[in-house]
Design a protein around this motif. Structure first.
Motif, PDB file in Angstrom:
ATOM      1  N   ARG A   1     -16.933 -19.264 137.268  1.00 53.39           N
ATOM      2  CA  ARG A   1     -16.082 -19.604 138.530  1.00 53.39           C
ATOM      3  C   ARG A   1     -17.075 -19.160 139.758  1.00 53.39           C
ATOM      4  NH1 ARG A   1      -9.698 -18.058 138.054  1.00 53.39           N
ATOM      5  NH2 ARG A   1      -9.279 -19.378 136.218  1.00 53.39           N
ATOM      6  N   PRO A   2     -17.125 -20.020 140.981  1.00 54.86           N
ATOM      7  CA  PRO A   2     -17.820 -19.616 142.061  1.00 54.86           C
ATOM      8  C   PRO A   2     -16.984 -18.785 142.732  1.00 54.86           C
ATOM      9  CG  PRO A   2     -16.590 -21.813 142.387  1.00 54.86           C
ATOM     10  CD  PRO A   2     -16.183 -21.372 141.183  1.00 54.86           C
ATOM     11  N   PRO A   3     -17.778 -17.919 143.733  1.00 52.27           N
ATOM     12  CA  PRO A   3     -17.290 -16.829 144.476  1.00 52.27           C
ATOM     13  C   PRO A   3     -15.885 -17.084 145.211  1.00 52.27           C
ATOM     14  CG  PRO A   3     -19.705 -16.656 144.704  1.00 52.27           C
ATOM     15  CD  PRO A   3     -19.174 -18.109 144.044  1.00 52.27           C
ATOM     16  N   MET A   4     -15.145 -16.256 145.570  1.00 51.22           N
ATOM     17  CA  MET A   4     -13.834 -16.689 146.265  1.00 51.22           C
ATOM     18  C   MET A   4     -14.174 -17.126 147.668  1.00 51.22           C
ATOM     19  SD  MET A   4     -10.648 -14.477 147.038  1.00 51.22           S
ATOM     20  CE  MET A   4     -10.085 -14.103 145.517  1.00 51.22           C
TER      21      MET A   4
ATOM     22  N   THR B   1     -11.055 -24.225 129.612  1.00 54.84           N
ATOM     23  CA  THR B   1     -12.184 -24.556 130.512  1.00 54.84           C
ATOM     24  C   THR B   1     -12.185 -23.715 131.874  1.00 54.84           C
ATOM     25  OG1 THR B   1     -11.461 -26.492 131.563  1.00 54.84           O
ATOM     26  CG2 THR B   1     -12.871 -26.586 129.717  1.00 54.84           C
ATOM     27  N   SER B   2     -11.005 -23.586 132.596  1.00 58.17           N
ATOM     28  CA  SER B   2     -10.933 -22.919 133.611  1.00 58.17           C
ATOM     29  C   SER B   2     -11.319 -21.478 133.605  1.00 58.17           C
ATOM     30  CB  SER B   2      -9.435 -23.181 134.362  1.00 58.17           C
ATOM     31  OG  SER B   2      -8.491 -22.389 133.547  1.00 58.17           O
TER      32      SER B   2
END
Length: 431
Positions: free
Chosen positions: A99-102, A209-210
């Motif tokens: 996951r990319p950074p918030m 996948t998430s």
């Protein structure tokens, strides 16, 4: 009841309740889930008078108010993630690693929404290294044992494993307005025979996948539910792996360890060491004037009346009743100019939706709104009406006989809907 610390430090119920006693309802909100959905549903152009971004907070509060109006729970608690998800990373180091950074605009709004919740006297629960999911799971099981009906408000489908006769999931499915109430029967129907207690087995096969949960390659939701329904559980699927034909059988036999690990990671924990006295989580117990001031600081003038109404408080201080003289009808350009001047001067702007039945069209009715100020009144339609509502609710003092209807016309919205641009391709700007 308000707690100044991030964690709610109160005692947990000590004993199970009398089975014959009436059951009260407590709603536990997944703060991270709803904040993310709100952020992607409402344009980030929405700001407070001091320039802070508020779009996620506005959407969150809109959902919160709708929740209380719809279900009228006896108490509300809000849970948030805190720190890295250590509990699951110990099992699966790559958990959520992709996951990319918030987004920084979203990140800056989390402390603000927690402060606002405390102002509304809503307990905020978070625990270092634990996800909000596990706090919801823990409180759900404690509440059920203590004799409460529990509502878990979240957009995460893995939470369906917690559903029982006395634990329902209020599932946000699309944007921030489309919700469904998940019962044991509806979970079974959704997954074609997979009951709540088998949801972790389902994720063990299909993965996620998430969250970077591997599952078994080549096995998606339909095949996973079919296998579980055929054999009864993941353990039985594995026991009969030699009977599964073709490539799916090969993948299953080669990834048994992945399936078992994926199931372990997907299980919502119900033993988080969070201290929370459910009996103290009453709502509403806030001070109306304190809440009014907090909402005014954020520029949520149009929302104040709905929030105060939850406690039976008068919204008169937020929007005094008054009548505008309608003897001067303005065309659209003159009306927008007059509204801009009135709004920037801090005057009250009157807004009312035109009922679709009055529009005389066989097609999907376009948005139409009557607007008025001291200089006169007029009607705006379509994109101009939508842009006006967005800007007015964010920036001006709005008086209306039905503020709720105004907000529902533009909020909540799906992520595909942002502030409607004008003919030059820019969002509405009265300047």
């Amino acid at each position: 009841m308000a707690d100044e610390s991030n964690d709610l430090q109160l005692e947990a119920p000590a004993a199970e309740a009398d089975a014959d006693a009436p059951r009260h309802t407590i709603a536990v909100v997944d703060g991270n889930s709803l904040m993310h959905r709100a952020f992607h549903a409402i344009p980030p152009t929405m700001t407070a008078p001091d320039g802070r971004h508020t779009n996620a907070i506005f959407g969150f509060v809109s959902m919160f108010v709708k929740l209380v109006e719809t279900f009228v729970p006896d108490g509300v608690i809000c849970a948030f993630d805190k720190g890295k998800p250590r509990v699951r990373m110990e099992m699966l180091p790559q958990y959520k690693a992709q996951r990319p950074p918030m987004d920084p605009i979203l990140h800056e709004q989390f402390p603000m929404v927690k402060d606002l919740l405390r102002t509304m006297d809503v307990p905020v629960c978070e625990l270092e290294g634990w996800e909000g999911d596990d706090i919801l799971g823990t409180l759900a099981r404690r509440g059920e044992a203590a004799g409460y009906d529990m509502l878990l408000v979240t957009g995460d489908r893995d939470m369906y494993q917690l559903v029982t006769e006395h634990v329902n999931v209020v599932s946000t499915r699309k944007g921030v307005s489309d919700v469904s109430i998940m019962t044991p029967e509806s979970v079974d129907d959704l997954y074609h025979g997979v009951t709540p207690e088998l949801v972790p087995d389902f994720y063990g096969l299909k993965g996620d996948t998430s969250d970077n949960i591997p599952g078994v390659p080549g096995i998606g939701p339909k095949k996973a539910s079919a296998l579980i329904c055929q054999y009864g559980s993941l353990d039985e699927v594995i026991a009969h792996a030699d009977e599964v034909k073709g490539k799916m059988g090969e993948n299953l036999r080669a990834h048994i360890d992945d399936a078992l690990l994926s199931r372990r990671v997907a299980i919502i924990r119900t033993d988080a060491p969070i201290e929370c006295d459910l009996a103290s989580a009453k709502f509403p117990t806030f001070d109306p004037e304190t809440v009014r001031a907090a909402f005014s600081e954020l520029g949520f003038t149009g929302m104040t009346g709905r929030v105060l109404a939850l406690a039976g408080a008068s919204a008169a201080g937020a929007a005094p009743a008054r009548a505008f003289e309608l003897d001067r009808r303005l065309d659209a350009p003159a009306l927008l100019e007059a509204l801009r001047d009135a709004g920037e001067a801090g005057e009250w702007v009157g807004l009312a939706l035109v009922e679709p039945a009055d529009q005389g069209t066989l097609f999907e009715p376009e948005l139409s709104v009557w607007a008025s100020c001291e200089a006169g009144a007029g009607q705006l339609n379509g994109d101009a009406a939508r842009s006006l509502l967005v800007h007015a609710l964010e920036n001006w003092r709005v008086a209306s006989g039905d503020v709720k209807a105004l907000m529902h016309a533009v909020y909540p919205v799906d992520s595909s809907l942002a502030a409607t641009p004008d003919e030059d391709g820019r969002p509405f700007d009265p300047a």
